[in-house]
Write a protein that holds these residues in place. Structure first.
Motif, mmCIF file in Angstrom:
data_model
loop_
_atom_site.group_PDB
_atom_site.id
_atom_site.type_symbol
_atom_site.label_atom_id
_atom_site.label_comp_id
_atom_site.label_asym_id
_atom_site.label_seq_id
_atom_site.Cartn_x
_atom_site.Cartn_y
_atom_site.Cartn_z
ATOM 1 N N ILE A 1 0.880 -1.172 0.000
ATOM 2 C CA ILE A 1 0.000 0.000 0.000
ATOM 3 C C ILE A 1 0.910 1.212 0.000
ATOM 4 O O ILE A 1 1.622 1.461 0.980
ATOM 5 N N ALA A 2 0.937 1.957 -1.090
ATOM 6 C CA ALA A 2 1.900 3.044 -1.222
ATOM 7 C C ALA A 2 1.262 4.265 -1.881
ATOM 8 O O ALA A 2 0.366 4.154 -2.719
ATOM 9 N N ASN A 3 1.760 5.453 -1.477
ATOM 10 C CA ASN A 3 1.353 6.726 -2.065
ATOM 11 C C ASN A 3 -0.168 6.865 -2.152
ATOM 12 O O ASN A 3 -0.711 7.363 -3.137
ATOM 13 N N THR A 4 -0.839 6.421 -1.120
ATOM 14 C CA THR A 4 -2.304 6.377 -1.080
ATOM 15 C C THR A 4 -2.824 7.297 0.012
ATOM 16 O O THR A 4 -2.172 7.504 1.040
ATOM 17 N N HIS A 5 -4.016 7.860 -0.194
ATOM 18 C CA HIS A 5 -4.638 8.788 0.751
ATOM 19 C C HIS A 5 -5.786 8.093 1.485
ATOM 20 O O HIS A 5 -6.636 7.454 0.858
ATOM 21 N N PHE A 6 -5.814 8.254 2.799
ATOM 22 C CA PHE A 6 -6.928 7.809 3.637
ATOM 23 C C PHE A 6 -7.459 9.054 4.346
ATOM 24 O O PHE A 6 -6.815 9.582 5.265
ATOM 25 N N VAL A 7 -8.627 9.526 3.935
ATOM 26 C CA VAL A 7 -9.147 10.798 4.432
ATOM 27 C C VAL A 7 -10.573 10.601 4.946
ATOM 28 O O VAL A 7 -11.435 10.073 4.233
#
Length: 334
Positions: free
Chosen positions: A186-192
């Motif tokens: 899991i890379a360069n991913t946004h959790f908002v």
């Protein structure tokens, strides 16, 4: 508290397609009576994409190209693999991502159900998923250590408004969940805005590694607005590497939580039930060898929290062959 917006640069932007792959095209203007083998005759749903793959069963890498737009209330239990990579990607790379929106009344957008002890090799690129109870779940068999899936990748994804606060299903446990799923990235991913209602805040996590989910990497992601502990590791989920991430206003007690369900302290009943929350009759054990390193920690959801929280005793399943968690070079701002 000031928040620093953390952007990722898209380093590669393919507008051409690989000649050595089997391609399917999805569009809002598509029709599931099509097979979607060209962008001029696309299909509309991931469910139809899986049907087409089962029909053709190509011995090639697969690319599922998704046109920009918002796809409402789609949900898929994915079972198809062919030993090659299966890539879910925008049809081209612009400032807009394809968006899958659950509308508040769909449980999970994408569930991988595979436990055949081989690489499932699903790759997801630059897709936005929002307004689901759970965004993604990678599921092997939690009761059988040898029944796993592996080698899946999330890169440049955007998970937004996921959890019980935004749906009709009560508390969620994760935005992205792994159950006996290994060697994922899991890379360069946004959790908002990964949120349950306040009474269920402790139950939700951005990423949840459970039941033998080992050797995974969590690298260079952004976590913003999560009212449960953003990373949770459970039940012999070993040697996961979590580094170079940024956490803003995320976490109830700690940024990293290590836990397992100790049946002895939670009172199994004679009928095999456990009111304390244990769900595996075989019992659970601590996770070992995990690393939480070089992360930037800008505060919990309600203020200052711990870097990590390791729960339950170390020796419940016998002496550990490695420490449960190693930390270094984390920068904590308060």
């Amino acid at each position: 508290m000031k928040f620093i917006v953390f952007f990722f640069i898209i380093l590669w932007s393919h507008n051409s397609y690989s000649e050595d792959s089997f391609k399917i095209f999805i569009s809002l203007s598509g029709n599931d009576y099509n097979e979607g083998l060209t962008n001029s005759h696309p299909i509309k749903t991931l469910s139809r994409a899986q049907e087409v793959l089962e029909l053709h069963d190509p011995d090639l890498p697969i690319e599922i190209h998704i046109n920009q737009g918002t796809y409402y209330r789609q949900s898929i239990v994915w079972t198809y693999t062919n030993g090659h990579s299966i890539t879910f990607t925008p049809v081209n790379f612009t400032n807009e991502r394809p968006v899958f929106d659950g509308g508040g009344n769909i449980n999970t957008w994408f569930t991988l159900s595979k436990s055949n002890r081989s690489s499932s090799n699903l790759k997801f690129r630059y897709i936005k998923v929002q307004n689901y109870h759970t965004a993604m779940s990678f599921e092997g068999k939690r009761n059988y250590v040898s029944n796993w899936n592996s080698e899946n990748e999330l890169y440049g994804m955007f998970f937004y408004r996921v959890g019980g606060k935004y749906t009709d299903f009560g508390n969620s446990t994760a935005a992205v969940r792994f159950v006996n799923s290994r060697s994922n990235s899991i890379a360069n991913t946004h959790f908002v805005d990964i949120l349950n209602n306040s009474a269920g805040a402790s139950a939700i996590h951005a990423i949840y590694f459970a039941h033998y989910s080992s050797h995974n990497e969590v690298l260079r992601n952004r976590f913003l607005g999560i009212n449960g502990d953003p990373i949770k590791v459970r039940d012999e989920s070993n040697y996961n590497y979590i580094a170079d991430n940024r956490f803003y206003s995320s976490g109830r007690i700690a940024f990293y939580q290590g836990w397992y369900c100790n049946a002895d302290t939670r009172g199994w009943n004679l009928d095999g039930s456990n009111p304390g929350g244990c769900t595996k009759s075989t019992g659970e054990c601590p996770s070992i060898g995990n690393v939480f390193r070089s992360n930037y920690l800008y505060g919990g959801y309600g203020g200052a929290i711990k870097v990590f929280d390791i729960r339950e005793g170390d020796n419940y399943c016998g002496p550990l062959s490695s420490s449960r968690l190693r930390t270094s070079n984390n920068v904590k701002y308060y």
